[in-house]
Design a protein around this motif. Structure first.
Motif, PDB file in Angstrom:
ATOM      1  N   MET A   1       0.822  -1.191   0.000  1.00 21.46           N
ATOM      2  CA  MET A   1       0.000   0.000   0.000  1.00 21.46           C
ATOM      3  C   MET A   1       0.866   1.255   0.000  1.00 21.46           C
ATOM      4  N   LEU A   2       1.939   1.212   0.766  1.00 22.18           N
ATOM      5  CA  LEU A   2       2.843   2.353   0.858  1.00 22.18           C
ATOM      6  C   LEU A   2       3.543   2.611  -0.477  1.00 22.18           C
ATOM      7  N   ILE A   3       3.829   1.545  -1.207  1.00 24.66           N
ATOM      8  CA  ILE A   3       4.484   1.691  -2.517  1.00 24.66           C
ATOM      9  C   ILE A   3       3.538   2.371  -3.510  1.00 24.66           C
ATOM     10  N   ILE A   4       2.289   1.979  -3.501  1.00 23.44           N
ATOM     11  CA  ILE A   4       1.305   2.582  -4.414  1.00 23.44           C
ATOM     12  C   ILE A   4       1.114   4.056  -4.082  1.00 23.44           C
ATOM     13  N   LEU A   5       1.008   4.387  -2.796  1.00 23.71           N
ATOM     14  CA  LEU A   5       0.854   5.779  -2.377  1.00 23.71           C
ATOM     15  C   LEU A   5       2.069   6.603  -2.779  1.00 23.71           C
ATOM     16  N   THR A   6       3.263   6.031  -2.635  1.00 25.52           N
ATOM     17  CA  THR A   6       4.485   6.727  -3.031  1.00 25.52           C
ATOM     18  C   THR A   6       4.516   6.968  -4.532  1.00 25.52           C
ATOM     19  N   MET A   7       4.100   5.955  -5.314  1.00 22.32           N
ATOM     20  CA  MET A   7       4.086   6.111  -6.776  1.00 22.32           C
ATOM     21  C   MET A   7       3.083   7.168  -7.216  1.00 22.32           C
ATOM     22  N   VAL A   8       1.906   7.199  -6.585  1.00 23.91           N
ATOM     23  CA  VAL A   8       0.892   8.197  -6.928  1.00 23.91           C
ATOM     24  C   VAL A   8       1.393   9.601  -6.584  1.00 23.91           C
ATOM     25  N   LEU A   9       1.992   9.766  -5.419  1.00 24.21           N
ATOM     26  CA  LEU A   9       2.527  11.075  -5.034  1.00 24.21           C
ATOM     27  C   LEU A   9       3.669  11.502  -5.957  1.00 24.21           C
ATOM     28  N   PHE A  10       4.512  10.545  -6.344  1.00 25.85           N
ATOM     29  CA  PHE A  10       5.606  10.862  -7.265  1.00 25.85           C
ATOM     30  C   PHE A  10       5.054  11.311  -8.621  1.00 25.85           C
ATOM     31  N   ALA A  11       4.049  10.604  -9.141  1.00 21.63           N
ATOM     32  CA  ALA A  11       3.437  10.969 -10.419  1.00 21.63           C
ATOM     33  C   ALA A  11       2.783  12.343 -10.330  1.00 21.63           C
ATOM     34  N   LEU A  12       2.103  12.614  -9.232  1.00 28.21           N
ATOM     35  CA  LEU A  12       1.463  13.911  -9.037  1.00 28.21           C
ATOM     36  C   LEU A  12       2.496  15.028  -8.967  1.00 28.21           C
ATOM     37  N   ALA A  13       3.567  14.809  -8.206  1.00 30.46           N
ATOM     38  CA  ALA A  13       4.614  15.830  -8.086  1.00 30.46           C
ATOM     39  C   ALA A  13       5.306  16.058  -9.415  1.00 30.46           C
ATOM     40  N   LEU A  14       5.600  14.971 -10.147  1.00 25.10           N
ATOM     41  CA  LEU A  14       6.276  15.106 -11.434  1.00 25.10           C
ATOM     42  C   LEU A  14       5.408  15.859 -12.443  1.00 25.10           C
ATOM     43  N   SER A  15       4.128  15.526 -12.518  1.00 30.76           N
ATOM     44  CA  SER A  15       3.257  16.224 -13.457  1.00 30.76           C
ATOM     45  C   SER A  15       3.089  17.689 -13.083  1.00 30.76           C
ATOM     46  N   THR A  16       3.025  17.998 -11.799  1.00 29.83           N
ATOM     47  CA  THR A  16       2.920  19.393 -11.360  1.00 29.83           C
ATOM     48  C   THR A  16       4.177  20.173 -11.721  1.00 29.83           C
ATOM     49  N   ILE A  17       5.326  19.570 -11.526  1.00 25.76           N
ATOM     50  CA  ILE A  17       6.594  20.235 -11.867  1.00 25.76           C
ATOM     51  C   ILE A  17       6.692  20.488 -13.368  1.00 25.76           C
ATOM     52  N   VAL A  18       6.322  19.502 -14.172  1.00 21.13           N
ATOM     53  CA  VAL A  18       6.386  19.662 -15.629  1.00 21.13           C
ATOM     54  C   VAL A  18       5.421  20.758 -16.095  1.00 21.13           C
ATOM     55  N   MET A  19       4.217  20.807 -15.549  1.00 18.40           N
ATOM     56  CA  MET A  19       3.273  21.862 -15.934  1.00 18.40           C
ATOM     57  C   MET A  19       3.777  23.236 -15.508  1.00 18.40           C
ATOM     58  N   PHE A  20       4.379  23.337 -14.343  1.00 20.05           N
ATOM     59  CA  PHE A  20       4.910  24.608 -13.864  1.00 20.05           C
ATOM     60  C   PHE A  20       6.057  25.084 -14.752  1.00 20.05           C
ATOM     61  N   ILE A  21       6.956  24.172 -15.125  1.00 25.05           N
ATOM     62  CA  ILE A  21       8.084  24.537 -16.001  1.00 25.05           C
ATOM     63  C   ILE A  21       7.584  24.956 -17.378  1.00 25.05           C
ATOM     64  N   SER A  22       6.603  24.243 -17.915  1.00 22.62           N
ATOM     65  CA  SER A  22       6.091  24.617 -19.240  1.00 22.62           C
ATOM     66  C   SER A  22       5.395  25.970 -19.210  1.00 22.62           C
ATOM     67  N   SER A  23       4.710  26.310 -18.125  1.00 22.85           N
ATOM     68  CA  SER A  23       4.077  27.629 -18.049  1.00 22.85           C
ATOM     69  C   SER A  23       5.112  28.736 -17.886  1.00 22.85           C
ATOM     70  N   LEU A  24       6.232  28.445 -17.258  1.00 23.19           N
ATOM     71  CA  LEU A  24       7.294  29.444 -17.145  1.00 23.19           C
ATOM     72  C   LEU A  24       8.009  29.678 -18.473  1.00 23.19           C
ATOM     73  N   LEU A  25       8.194  28.605 -19.237  1.00 21.43           N
ATOM     74  CA  LEU A  25       8.939  28.720 -20.488  1.00 21.43           C
ATOM     75  C   LEU A  25       8.096  29.171 -21.676  1.00 21.43           C
ATOM     76  N   SER A  26       6.776  29.080 -21.564  1.00 19.83           N
ATOM     77  CA  SER A  26       5.924  29.421 -22.698  1.00 19.83           C
ATOM     78  C   SER A  26       5.887  30.931 -22.910  1.00 19.83           C
ATOM     79  N   LYS A  27       5.659  31.307 -24.177  1.00 21.87           N
ATOM     80  CA  LYS A  27       5.512  32.725 -24.515  1.00 21.87           C
ATOM     81  C   LYS A  27       4.068  33.124 -24.271  1.00 21.87           C
TER      82      LYS A  27
END
Length: 117
Positions: A1-27
């Motif tokens: 259960m802890l592994i699944i929760l860790t994977m979900v949090l990692f996916a959420l954090a990674l997608s949030t970081i990628v969206m934040f970087i793309s909004s900073l770099l976009s014109k």
């Protein structure tokens, strides 16, 4: 259960970081507002609604839609005639094609397909 929760949090954090970087770099300019506005038939939606509409364009679009629908009606005839060779289907398909060609000839004679005039 802890592994699944860790994977979900990692996916959420990674997608949030990628969206934040793309909004900073976009014109973000005023020109992008024009790209995000609706586009209908080549008309500017912010302009006057009383602009003259090309009747020639309308006729060509309607003729295209009519022939497009008729082709979709003809395609099942090919499958049916391959499965069962019934004279009724052959006569029906031939009659349908003759009506289609007569309509095309009439439109051609009336000049509806001539774009230059």
């Amino acid at each position: 259960m802890l592994i699944i929760l860790t994977m979900v949090l990692f996916a959420l954090a990674l997608s949030t970081i990628v969206m934040f970087i793309s909004s900073l770099l976009s014109k973000k300019t005023i020109i992008d507002r024009e790209k995000s506005s609706p586009f209908e038939c080549g008309f500017d939606p912010k302009g006057s609604a009383r602009l003259p509409f090309s009747l020639r364009f309308f006729l060509i679009a309607i003729i295209f839609l009519i022939f497009d629908v008729e082709i979709t009606l003809l395609l099942p005839l090919v499958v049916v005639t391959k499965l069962t060779f019934i004279k009724t289907w052959v006569i029906t398909g031939t009659f349908f094609l003759l009506i289609l060609l007569a309509g095309l000839y009439h439109e051609w004679n009336q000049g509806a397909l001539d774009w230059s005039s």
